[in-house]
Design a protein around this motif. Structure first.
Motif, PDB file in Angstrom:
ATOM      1  N   VAL A  96     -38.264 -43.694  15.116  1.00  0.00           N
ATOM      2  CA  VAL A  96     -37.406 -43.584  16.296  1.00  0.00           C
ATOM      3  C   VAL A  96     -36.019 -44.060  15.898  1.00  0.00           C
ATOM      4  O   VAL A  96     -35.859 -45.194  15.418  1.00  0.00           O
ATOM      5  N   SER A  97     -35.002 -43.204  16.071  1.00  0.00           N
ATOM      6  CA  SER A  97     -33.660 -43.590  15.649  1.00  0.00           C
ATOM      7  C   SER A  97     -32.604 -42.936  16.528  1.00  0.00           C
ATOM      8  O   SER A  97     -32.908 -42.108  17.384  1.00  0.00           O
ATOM      9  N   GLY A  98     -31.334 -43.284  16.290  1.00  0.00           N
ATOM     10  CA  GLY A  98     -30.253 -42.735  17.097  1.00  0.00           C
ATOM     11  C   GLY A  98     -30.102 -43.530  18.381  1.00  0.00           C
ATOM     12  O   GLY A  98     -30.374 -44.736  18.419  1.00  0.00           O
ATOM     13  N   LYS A  99     -29.684 -42.851  19.452  1.00  0.00           N
ATOM     14  CA  LYS A  99     -29.518 -43.493  20.760  1.00  0.00           C
ATOM     15  C   LYS A  99     -30.695 -43.147  21.665  1.00  0.00           C
ATOM     16  O   LYS A  99     -30.542 -42.888  22.853  1.00  0.00           O
ATOM     17  N   VAL A 100     -31.849 -43.158  21.093  1.00  0.00           N
ATOM     18  CA  VAL A 100     -33.099 -42.821  21.791  1.00  0.00           C
ATOM     19  C   VAL A 100     -33.508 -43.946  22.729  1.00  0.00           C
ATOM     20  O   VAL A 100     -33.273 -45.128  22.452  1.00  0.00           O
ATOM     21  N   TRP A 101     -34.166 -43.569  23.838  1.00  0.00           N
ATOM     22  CA  TRP A 101     -34.754 -44.558  24.741  1.00  0.00           C
ATOM     23  C   TRP A 101     -36.214 -44.184  24.965  1.00  0.00           C
ATOM     24  O   TRP A 101     -36.521 -43.110  25.483  1.00  0.00           O
ATOM     25  N   VAL A 102     -37.121 -45.067  24.571  1.00  0.00           N
ATOM     26  CA  VAL A 102     -38.562 -44.909  24.800  1.00  0.00           C
ATOM     27  C   VAL A 102     -38.961 -46.014  25.763  1.00  0.00           C
ATOM     28  O   VAL A 102     -38.781 -47.205  25.453  1.00  0.00           O
ATOM     29  N   SER A 103     -39.494 -45.661  26.944  1.00  0.00           N
ATOM     30  CA  SER A 103     -39.708 -46.682  27.970  1.00  0.00           C
ATOM     31  C   SER A 103     -40.984 -46.448  28.772  1.00  0.00           C
ATOM     32  O   SER A 103     -41.733 -45.496  28.531  1.00  0.00           O
ATOM     33  N   ASP A 104     -41.194 -47.322  29.748  1.00  0.00           N
ATOM     34  CA  ASP A 104     -42.352 -47.262  30.645  1.00  0.00           C
ATOM     35  C   ASP A 104     -43.643 -47.366  29.829  1.00  0.00           C
ATOM     36  O   ASP A 104     -43.791 -48.287  29.038  1.00  0.00           O
ATOM     37  N   ASN A 105     -44.566 -46.405  29.984  1.00  0.00           N
ATOM     38  CA  ASN A 105     -45.829 -46.431  29.242  1.00  0.00           C
ATOM     39  C   ASN A 105     -45.870 -45.347  28.167  1.00  0.00           C
ATOM     40  O   ASN A 105     -46.950 -44.940  27.728  1.00  0.00           O
ATOM     41  N   ALA A 106     -44.713 -44.878  27.764  1.00  0.00           N
ATOM     42  CA  ALA A 106     -44.645 -43.804  26.773  1.00  0.00           C
ATOM     43  C   ALA A 106     -45.176 -44.266  25.422  1.00  0.00           C
ATOM     44  O   ALA A 106     -45.131 -45.457  25.087  1.00  0.00           O
TER      45      ALA A 106
END
Length: 202
Positions: A96-106
């Motif tokens: 996971v890189s860059g300006k990524v957003w991984v959130s909640d229950n992902a």
């Protein structure tokens, strides 16, 4: 708020960056972590906040942040300005890189890659060798598997799925129970219980 970890003397180098292994300074029951247990690697102590944890040989560096109750494990990597929050999980060899957003229950797992400005949230899953980039949004209970690729300004929502070697690009939107599979290339709307297969272009 005091940190729940400390740096050990163990270091490793990844892409020319020196990373430091962490050790828990308090119990984190939700992850089965006890005070004194070793974790993964960080570049800076600001890479890990809240009650989140980085385990095994997972790595976080650059301006990336793992926060709240998120978890990184195995050999996963989070870097750039990426943010992993909520109860999100990044596992296996995921990147996971860059300006990524991984959130909640992902979840981002196996050999999946999420880069650029992509957002993966709610209960979404990106796994296997799937790639998500551009300004793509993967949300709700959607999943991207196998060697599927989603880029551009694609939105994948509802219970939609992408698998095989399928590709979504441009302003594609796959929602409801839509499925894109095989070698299909989608640039438009797929919804309802529609299945796009083979070499179809929608």
């Amino acid at each position: 708020m005091p940190k729940h970890f400390e740096f050990t003397n163990e270091t490793t180098t990844y892409n020319g960056v020196t990373l430091h292994r962490i050790r828990a300074t308090k119990d984190l029951p939700r992850f089965g972590v006890m005070a004194g247990d070793l974790g993964g690697f960080l570049e800076h102590d600001s890479n890990l906040t809240g009650n989140a944890w980085v385990a095994d040989n997972a790595k976080v560096f650059g301006s990336a942040i793992v926060s709240e109750s998120a978890f990184l494990g195995d050999n996963s990597v989070v870097c750039g300005s990426a943010w992993v929050s909520g109860n999100a999980r990044v596992l296996d060899n995921a990147y996971v890189s860059g300006k990524v957003w991984v959130s909640d229950n992902a979840r981002v797992a196996k050999n999946a890659r999420v880069t650029s400005h992509a957002v993966v949230n709610k209960n979404a899953l990106v796994t296997d060798h799937a790639t998500v980039d551009g300004d793509t949004l993967v949300t709700d209970n959607a999943s991207i598997r196998d060697h599927a690729t989603a880029g551009g300004c694609t939105i994948i929502s509802g219970y939609a799925t992408m698998n095989g070697c399928s590709r979504a690009c441009g302003s594609a939107e796959i929602r409801d129970h839509g499925e894109v599979r095989g070698n299909a290339v989608v640039e438009g709307l797929v919804y309802g219980i529609t299945v796009i297969d083979g070499n179809c272009t929608n």
